[in-house]
Design a protein around this motif. Structure first.
Motif, mmCIF file in Angstrom:
data_model
loop_
_atom_site.group_PDB
_atom_site.id
_atom_site.type_symbol
_atom_site.label_atom_id
_atom_site.label_comp_id
_atom_site.label_asym_id
_atom_site.label_seq_id
_atom_site.Cartn_x
_atom_site.Cartn_y
_atom_site.Cartn_z
ATOM 1 N N ALA A 13 0.841 -1.195 0.000
ATOM 2 C CA ALA A 13 0.000 0.000 0.000
ATOM 3 C C ALA A 13 0.878 1.248 0.000
ATOM 4 O O ALA A 13 1.958 1.254 0.590
ATOM 5 C CB ALA A 13 -0.909 -0.002 1.223
ATOM 6 N N PRO A 14 0.440 2.318 -0.673
ATOM 7 C CA PRO A 14 1.247 3.548 -0.697
ATOM 8 C C PRO A 14 1.309 4.193 0.684
ATOM 9 O O PRO A 14 0.313 4.216 1.414
ATOM 10 C CB PRO A 14 0.504 4.433 -1.700
ATOM 11 C CG PRO A 14 -0.910 3.943 -1.668
ATOM 12 C CD PRO A 14 -0.823 2.469 -1.423
ATOM 13 N N GLY A 15 2.475 4.725 1.028
ATOM 14 C CA GLY A 15 2.623 5.431 2.285
ATOM 15 C C GLY A 15 2.092 6.853 2.187
ATOM 16 O O GLY A 15 1.649 7.299 1.115
ATOM 17 N N ALA A 74 3.907 8.938 -0.417
ATOM 18 C CA ALA A 74 3.538 8.586 -1.795
ATOM 19 C C ALA A 74 2.182 9.181 -2.158
ATOM 20 O O ALA A 74 2.005 9.726 -3.261
ATOM 21 C CB ALA A 74 3.515 7.071 -1.963
ATOM 22 N N MET A 75 1.221 9.097 -1.251
ATOM 23 C CA MET A 75 -0.099 9.672 -1.510
ATOM 24 C C MET A 75 -0.031 11.191 -1.597
ATOM 25 O O MET A 75 -0.742 11.812 -2.391
ATOM 26 C CB MET A 75 -1.089 9.251 -0.425
ATOM 27 C CG MET A 75 -1.554 7.812 -0.521
ATOM 28 S SD MET A 75 -2.311 7.414 -2.120
ATOM 29 C CE MET A 75 -3.703 8.547 -2.159
ATOM 30 N N THR A 76 0.852 11.792 -0.794
ATOM 31 C CA THR A 76 1.027 13.242 -0.873
ATOM 32 C C THR A 76 1.536 13.642 -2.252
ATOM 33 O O THR A 76 1.018 14.595 -2.871
ATOM 34 C CB THR A 76 2.012 13.729 0.208
ATOM 35 O OG1 THR A 76 1.491 13.401 1.504
ATOM 36 C CG2 THR A 76 2.233 15.229 0.108
ATOM 37 N N ALA A 77 2.547 12.925 -2.746
ATOM 38 C CA ALA A 77 3.082 13.224 -4.076
ATOM 39 C C ALA A 77 2.013 13.012 -5.150
ATOM 40 O O ALA A 77 1.892 13.809 -6.092
ATOM 41 C CB ALA A 77 4.300 12.333 -4.350
ATOM 42 N N MET A 84 -0.011 14.403 4.366
ATOM 43 C CA MET A 84 1.357 14.746 4.776
ATOM 44 C C MET A 84 1.449 14.959 6.286
ATOM 45 O O MET A 84 2.415 14.552 6.924
ATOM 46 C CB MET A 84 1.810 16.004 4.040
ATOM 47 C CG MET A 84 3.236 16.441 4.362
ATOM 48 S SD MET A 84 3.789 17.823 3.333
ATOM 49 C CE MET A 84 2.595 19.087 3.841
ATOM 50 N N THR A 85 0.423 15.584 6.868
ATOM 51 C CA THR A 85 0.461 15.904 8.300
ATOM 52 C C THR A 85 -0.259 14.878 9.166
ATOM 53 O O THR A 85 -0.005 14.798 10.376
ATOM 54 C CB THR A 85 -0.174 17.280 8.542
ATOM 55 O OG1 THR A 85 -1.551 17.240 8.144
ATOM 56 C CG2 THR A 85 0.545 18.357 7.731
#
Length: 220
Positions: free
Chosen positions: A122-124, A127-130, A172-173
């Motif tokens: 699963a994306p971290g 990764a989801m932020t990017a 991100m936060t």
């Protein structure tokens, strides 16, 4: 004598060229586009799916098969079909936007489903932020394009740009309040897209402006 024959041949060649050009001009057929406007379908597919996803982001219900199904079919495949129809209408903006956001929904569903198969990680959060920032930048550029369209489209793309960056900030936060605010803002974005789509349908049916879209006066 040779010069005279050459002049006659050249004159005949010109006559043949003129005749061919006249025949080509006569064979030109004007094709009128009589197909329907596909944009309302794309806006509704995007808007309704966005509302349902952001009701989840706002905490009203968990991620379930209802949202995923909307993302695959109405928000995903539906918008891709609309994008192809816009391409046929020579609408570069519509083809780019609807096809891209249709694929966005499919990739989002894949990001949720694929890790559950056990073979893909699963994306971290980074990764989801990017992922969300890239979509925010893309949407921001399209938002600039709406300055030559109407106010309704400006609201849709402007609020969508804000939504992507809010979601990115939330991942991100890890701040749940930011995600809640993103959910509320996303509901507004989805409603604005639904309005823009239905307004075009109603205005066309009645043959006049019933639901205003806020036409932008072009310079010059």
């Amino acid at each position: 004598m040779v010069k005279q024959d050459f002049a006659q041949q050249r004159h005949k060649g010109r006559l043949i060229d003129m005749t061919a050009n006249t025949q080509d001009a006569a064979n030109v057929v004007a094709i009128n586009d009589t197909t329907a406007n596909p944009a309302p379908l794309g806006l509704l597919g995007f808007g309704m799916t966005t509302i349902l996803l952001n009701l989840h982001n706002a905490g009203l219900f968990p991620m379930d098969s209802m949202i995923l199904s909307m993302g695959i079919f109405y928000g995903g495949l539906g918008q891709i079909i609309v994008g192809i129809m816009e391409w046929k209408k020579n609408n570069t903006f519509g083809a780019t936007a609807f096809t891209s956001y249709g694929l966005f929904w499919l990739t989002l569903v894949a990001l949720i489903i694929l890790p559950k198969t056990g073979g893909i990680q699963a994306p971290g959060d980074s990764a989801m932020t990017a992922y969300l920032v890239m979509w925010g930048v893309f949407t921001g550029v399209l938002f600039i394009g709406t300055f030559r369209m109407n106010r309704a489209m400006q609201v849709v793309f402007g609020s969508l740009t804000v939504l992507f960056f809010l979601l990115a900030a939330g991942d991100m936060t890890g701040n749940h309040m930011i995600k809640f605010i993103a959910g509320c803002e996303g509901i507004f974005c989805g409603i604005s897209a639904v309005y823009a789509g239905l307004a075009q349908v109603i205005n066309e049916v009645y043959g006049r402006t019933v639901a205003p879209l806020g036409l932008v006066r072009q310079p010059g």
